[in-house]
Design a protein around this motif. Structure first.
Motif, mmCIF file in Angstrom:
data_model
loop_
_atom_site.group_PDB
_atom_site.id
_atom_site.type_symbol
_atom_site.label_atom_id
_atom_site.label_comp_id
_atom_site.label_asym_id
_atom_site.label_seq_id
_atom_site.Cartn_x
_atom_site.Cartn_y
_atom_site.Cartn_z
ATOM 1 N N LEU A 3 50.510 38.438 32.549
ATOM 2 C CA LEU A 3 50.309 39.646 33.332
ATOM 3 C C LEU A 3 49.240 40.449 32.620
ATOM 4 N N LEU A 5 47.253 43.890 32.291
ATOM 5 C CA LEU A 5 47.276 45.313 32.618
ATOM 6 C C LEU A 5 45.947 45.915 32.201
ATOM 7 N N GLN A 201 49.534 37.495 37.185
ATOM 8 C CA GLN A 201 49.545 38.807 37.817
ATOM 9 C C GLN A 201 48.470 39.683 37.170
ATOM 10 N N GLN A 203 47.247 43.871 37.165
ATOM 11 C CA GLN A 203 47.481 45.244 37.623
ATOM 12 C C GLN A 203 46.438 46.167 37.041
ATOM 13 N N ASP A 204 45.819 46.971 37.890
ATOM 14 C CA ASP A 204 45.022 48.100 37.423
ATOM 15 C C ASP A 204 45.960 49.287 37.285
ATOM 16 N N LEU A 205 45.972 49.885 36.127
ATOM 17 C CA LEU A 205 46.948 50.948 35.875
ATOM 18 C C LEU A 205 46.654 52.212 36.673
ATOM 19 N N ASP A 206 45.394 52.446 36.999
ATOM 20 C CA ASP A 206 45.028 53.550 37.902
ATOM 21 C C ASP A 206 45.567 54.897 37.436
ATOM 22 N N GLY A 225 56.067 44.543 34.124
ATOM 23 C CA GLY A 225 55.849 44.566 35.560
ATOM 24 C C GLY A 225 55.967 45.966 36.111
ATOM 25 N N ASP A 227 55.890 47.405 40.060
ATOM 26 C CA ASP A 227 54.834 47.707 41.025
ATOM 27 C C ASP A 227 54.825 49.201 41.332
ATOM 28 N N PRO A 228 53.701 49.714 41.866
ATOM 29 C CA PRO A 228 53.676 51.123 42.294
ATOM 30 C C PRO A 228 54.823 51.378 43.276
ATOM 31 N N PRO A 232 54.003 51.240 35.114
ATOM 32 C CA PRO A 232 54.029 49.936 34.435
ATOM 33 C C PRO A 232 54.740 50.060 33.090
#
Length: 330
Positions: A3, A5, A201, A203-206, A225, A227-228, A232
Motif C-alpha cells: 500500500l 501512501l 493499493q 492512496q493520496d493522503l490529500d 488502510g 478509505d475516505p 489513513p
C-alpha cells in the motif's frame, strides 16, 4: 502486497500518534484465532482460556477475514490521542447504517459464501441491528479480554509513543519509519506498507495525514488502510511486548538491599511507567508505590519526567546497573 501512501505538503504536518482501546479490543479478538500472533501472548491466552470459551465472538469474526477487509467503522481512527473505551464505543454505535452496510458488504465479499450465509444476509438486511450487535459483542470482549489488564497495556503503549516522538524530533519521518517496522519503507514522499492484502493499493493522503497507532496484539503484522472519509492509519507492533506478561522479579540481593516492595518497583521499570500503572502491575497501593518511587529517585536510581498530566518514572544508568546486578546476584 504494498500500500503506497503519497504525502503532500500538508500531510507532513498531520502525522500523529494515538492509543485506541477499541482497536486493541478487535486486535485481541483477532489474536485468539491467528496462531502466528500467539508467541508473546501465551500467558495471557492460558489465563483467559475459560473466559474465551464462554464468549460468542462469531458476529465479529464474520467481519475479520484473513486476509481481507474488516469494516472501517468497527475500529474507526480515533480523533484524540487517548480516547476512553466508552467514548469510542459510543462512536461505533452511532455509525450510519448506510455506511455500515456498504463496508460490511465489502468485507463479506472477501470470503466466498459469506454474504449468502444466514448471518451475512441478516446483517445486510438490517445494518442498524448489525451495528448494535457488533457493538454489544465488542463491549463484552473489552470487559472480558482487555479491561482487567488495560493499565499495563496503556503504560506500554504510552511509553512507545514517547519513544517514537523523540525519534521524530531527532530525525524526522525518515528516522521514524526506518525503525518502526520491517514492512514499512519511506522513500521521497511515499510511505510503503507491505500488508496482507493480495492487491496493490495507492492512496493520496490529500491533506489528511497519517495516524500511527501502536498495538500490543498486531505483531507480527502491520495493518493499514482506511478509505475516505477516515484518516489513513498504520497499526504497528509496539516495542516491549516480549516482557508484557512476565511478572517483574527482583533477585535476592536486590531485595536484601532495598526491601521487597522497593526492589519490585525498581525491577518493574523495564519501560517508563506511571505510579498508577506500577501499582496495578504490582498489586500495591498507589500511595505506597509513590513513596517507594520518591526514595528511589532521591537515591539516584530513577528519573522522572512529566508527560502531559502524568509523571513517568524510568531507571537511571545507576538504576539499570543495580537492577541487572540484583537479578543475577544470590
Amino acid at each position: 502486497m504494498p500500500l503506497d501512501l503519497h504525502f503532500g505538503a500538508d500531510d507532513f504536518l498531520r502525522v500523529r500518534f494515538a492509543i485506541s482501546p477499541l482497536c486493541e479490543t478487535h486486535e485481541a479478538v483477532r489474536t485468539l484465532r491467528r496462531t502466528e500472533r500467539h508467541g508473546y501472548h501465551r500467558p495471557w491466552l492460558r489465563r483467559l482460556r475459560e473466559t474465551v470459551a464462554g464468549l460468542d465472538l462469531s458476529p465479529l469474526w464474520l467481519f475479520m477475514p484473513s486476509p481481507g477487509y474488516t469494516p472501517d467503522f468497527l475500529g474507526r481512527p480515533p480523533d484524540v490521542p487517548l480516547a476512553g473505551f466508552d467514548e469510542e464505543l459510543a462512536r461505533l454505535r452511532a455509525t450510519d447504517p448506510a455506511v455500515a452496510r456498504a463496508e460490511m458488504a465489502k468485507s463479506l465479499a472477501c470470503v466466498p459464501g459469506a454474504a449468502g450465509s444466514a448471518r451475512g444476509r441478516a446483517a445486510l438486511a438490517d445494518p442498524a441491528r448489525a451495528v448494535r450487535e457488533l457493538a454489544d459483542v465488542t463491549e463484552r470482549a473489552w470487559h472480558a479480554l482487555l479491561a482487567p489488564d488495560w493499565p499495563r497495556l496503556r503504560a506500554l503503549l504510552e511509553a512507545e509513543i514517547a519513544y517514537r516522538s523523540r525519534q521524530l524530533a531527532d530525525g524526522g519521518l525518515k528516522l521514524l519509519f526506518a525503525d518502526l517496522h520491517p514492512r514499512l519503507a519511506w522513500s521521497g514522499d511515499t510511505l510503503t506498507v507491505r500488508t496482507r492484502t493480495d492487491f496493490v493499493q495507492v492512496q493520496d493522503l490529500d491533506g489528511r495525514g497519517v495516524l500511527l497507532l501502536p498495538s500490543v496484539f498486531v505483531w507480527p503484522d502491520v495493518v493499514s488502510g482506511f478509505d475516505p472519509p477516515w484518516q489513513p492509519t498504520v497499526i504497528y507492533p509496539a516495542r516491549g511486548i516480549g516482557g508484557l506478561w512476565s511478572e517483574p522479579e527482583a533477585g535476592p540481593a536486590l531485595v536484601r538491599l532495598l526491601g521487597a516492595n522497593r526492589a519490585a518497583v525498581l525491577a518493574a521499570l523495564d519501560t517508563p511507567a506511571t505510579t498508577t500503572a506500577l501499582a496495578h502491575r504490582l498489586g500495591l497501593a498507589p500511595s505506597s508505590v509513590s513513596a517507594h518511587l520518591s526514595v528511589l529517585r532521591d537515591a539516584g536510581l530513577l528519573a522522572s519526567r512529566r508527560d502531559g498530566h502524568q509523571v513517568r518514572y524510568e531507571r537511571t544508568p545507576l538504576g539499570i546497573a543495580l537492577a541487572a546486578g540484583g537479578r543475577s546476584g544470590g
